[in-house]
Write a protein that holds these residues in place. Structure first.
Motif, mmCIF file in Angstrom:
data_model
loop_
_atom_site.group_PDB
_atom_site.id
_atom_site.type_symbol
_atom_site.label_atom_id
_atom_site.label_comp_id
_atom_site.label_asym_id
_atom_site.label_seq_id
_atom_site.Cartn_x
_atom_site.Cartn_y
_atom_site.Cartn_z
ATOM 1 N N ASN A 81 37.752 56.520 5.257
ATOM 2 C CA ASN A 81 37.386 57.563 6.212
ATOM 3 C C ASN A 81 38.107 57.365 7.537
ATOM 4 O O ASN A 81 38.658 58.315 8.105
ATOM 5 C CB ASN A 81 35.866 57.548 6.419
ATOM 6 C CG ASN A 81 35.409 58.629 7.357
ATOM 7 O OD1 ASN A 81 35.640 58.564 8.557
ATOM 8 N ND2 ASN A 81 34.726 59.618 6.804
ATOM 9 N N THR B 55 42.023 57.919 7.368
ATOM 10 C CA THR B 55 42.500 59.285 7.167
ATOM 11 C C THR B 55 41.858 60.266 8.148
ATOM 12 O O THR B 55 41.843 61.473 7.913
ATOM 13 C CB THR B 55 42.234 59.749 5.725
ATOM 14 O OG1 THR B 55 40.823 59.705 5.477
ATOM 15 C CG2 THR B 55 42.972 58.892 4.717
ATOM 16 N N ASN B 56 41.302 59.753 9.234
ATOM 17 C CA ASN B 56 40.694 60.580 10.274
ATOM 18 C C ASN B 56 39.603 61.494 9.731
ATOM 19 O O ASN B 56 39.537 62.679 10.056
ATOM 20 C CB ASN B 56 41.742 61.393 11.025
ATOM 21 C CG ASN B 56 42.694 60.519 11.797
ATOM 22 O OD1 ASN B 56 42.290 59.538 12.413
ATOM 23 N ND2 ASN B 56 43.972 60.841 11.756
ATOM 24 N N SER C 200 38.958 62.420 6.526
ATOM 25 C CA SER C 200 39.256 63.211 5.337
ATOM 26 C C SER C 200 38.315 62.832 4.193
ATOM 27 O O SER C 200 38.099 61.648 3.914
ATOM 28 C CB SER C 200 40.704 62.967 4.899
ATOM 29 O OG SER C 200 40.924 63.447 3.593
ATOM 30 N N GLY D 173 40.202 60.930 1.515
ATOM 31 C CA GLY D 173 40.423 59.538 1.906
ATOM 32 C C GLY D 173 39.174 58.697 1.772
ATOM 33 O O GLY D 173 39.231 57.536 1.349
ATOM 34 N N THR D 174 38.028 59.289 2.102
ATOM 35 C CA THR D 174 36.762 58.572 1.988
ATOM 36 C C THR D 174 36.439 58.258 0.533
ATOM 37 O O THR D 174 36.099 57.127 0.191
ATOM 38 C CB THR D 174 35.616 59.406 2.603
ATOM 39 O OG1 THR D 174 35.938 59.683 3.965
ATOM 40 C CG2 THR D 174 34.298 58.663 2.548
#
Length: 52
Positions: A26, A29-30, A32, A35-36
């Motif tokens: 998380n 990937t800011n 995302s 991504g999490t």
């Protein structure tokens, strides 16, 4: 009894790895969702393999 305790220890490592991986994914990937989830999957696999 020992089998239950071993299974609980394995599950704890897998869940801990998934939680840590999800957090890192998380942040990396800011926020995302992909991504999490990807981080959680990778962390769960690593936690499971380390518990063997």
């Amino acid at each position: 009894m020992a089998v239950v305790l071993a299974a609980a220890g394995t599950a704890a490592c897998t869940l801990g790895g998934a939680a840590a991986g999800g957090y890192v994914g998380n942040r990396a990937t800011n926020g995302s969702a992909v991504g999490t989830v990807g981080g959680a999957v990778a962390g769960g696999v690593i936690g499971h393999e380390l518990s063997k």
